[in-house]
Design a protein around this motif. Sequence first.
Motif, mmCIF file in Angstrom:
data_model
loop_
_atom_site.group_PDB
_atom_site.id
_atom_site.type_symbol
_atom_site.label_atom_id
_atom_site.label_comp_id
_atom_site.label_asym_id
_atom_site.label_seq_id
_atom_site.Cartn_x
_atom_site.Cartn_y
_atom_site.Cartn_z
ATOM 1 N N ASN A 123 0.809 -1.226 0.000
ATOM 2 C CA ASN A 123 0.000 0.000 0.000
ATOM 3 C C ASN A 123 0.839 1.272 0.000
ATOM 4 O O ASN A 123 0.298 2.370 0.017
ATOM 5 C CB ASN A 123 -0.959 0.021 1.191
ATOM 6 N N ASN A 158 3.891 3.607 -1.909
ATOM 7 C CA ASN A 158 4.582 3.778 -3.178
ATOM 8 C C ASN A 158 6.013 4.253 -2.941
ATOM 9 O O ASN A 158 6.425 4.489 -1.799
ATOM 10 C CB ASN A 158 3.823 4.755 -4.088
ATOM 11 N N GLU A 159 6.761 4.409 -4.006
ATOM 12 C CA GLU A 159 8.175 4.783 -3.886
ATOM 13 C C GLU A 159 8.339 6.154 -3.241
ATOM 14 O O GLU A 159 9.251 6.368 -2.443
ATOM 15 C CB GLU A 159 8.830 4.772 -5.266
ATOM 16 N N LYS A 160 7.441 7.071 -3.559
ATOM 17 C CA LYS A 160 7.512 8.409 -2.983
ATOM 18 C C LYS A 160 7.341 8.364 -1.473
ATOM 19 O O LYS A 160 8.049 9.048 -0.724
ATOM 20 C CB LYS A 160 6.436 9.298 -3.610
#
Length: 297
Positions: free
Chosen positions: A119, A121-123
């Motif tokens: 759930n 993300n990379e950010k």
Amino acid sequence: GNSSEVCRERAVSSILGTDRFGNHIYYNYQFHLEAVPKGATILVLRTEHLAEDWNAAERVVSGRENILGEDQAIFPHNNVNSNSDEKAKHLSDESRVLVCEKLCNEIQVYKKILSSAINLNEKQMKQSLEELKETCPVEAMAATCGDPLPDITEKLVKGRGYEKEKIPEPFTGEISVGRAVYSQPPHPYELAWPKLRLPSYMRKDPEYDLNLAPKDKKTCFVHVGKTAGSTIGCAIGFNLHCATKIKAPGLLPRYATNMFHAQMYDCHDDSAYFVFVVRNPLDRLVSAFNYDKPSDW
């Protein structure tokens, strides 16, 4: 400093999670991550970003968007890392550097949990790393540590509970997402330890009918101590000495049927999801130490 050699040795083993001087310190991220089944599907709720991560987790399990609005009052809005210096006020700058060095492996496990979360993300992962750099900059960017990752096989067997023929997967020296190599129900606490009774705070409020949770949605709530796990646990319906009866909206509270906390593993190994609540490792350690108050140092 003025601490004795015995005190220093106990402090190091406590940080590494190899000796038990308090439950919240001892049952750390490494223990909880290795104790789940191998290849478990992980959701993460970061203490610093609870509402954001709750919405992302709810999207995964139910498909619903923005279940918590900006005006939500269930979870605090403040970012605890913005006050890290205040929360770590008992550590001098010199002590913080030394503690971070010994906390290195636990920090790498924390990073593994974040990177395993479906759930996030990379950010969001980079966001947490930037926050981690504010307290332990060297370890936040490190890929390896000066100390080897502890072998906690015996700790898992004694604390998590395994059937005799189903011991944990052999220790490799690397961080593992789960070392239970089987996924066959049932494995709740009272079946692993038939002479013991599950504490009431590990149980769900009677208003939740656990039989209504679809098998492909059943979720294990992984409550790592001193990460705001009690706040989350209360919000999803566990009897964790809750100060309020406010429950979180969405389907996640109804899908979270069982809990794993410290030496009490009450989850089905074939659970669809394992929800970890995590926090900056240094903040968690300081909070755990202040809570446990080891008296035999």
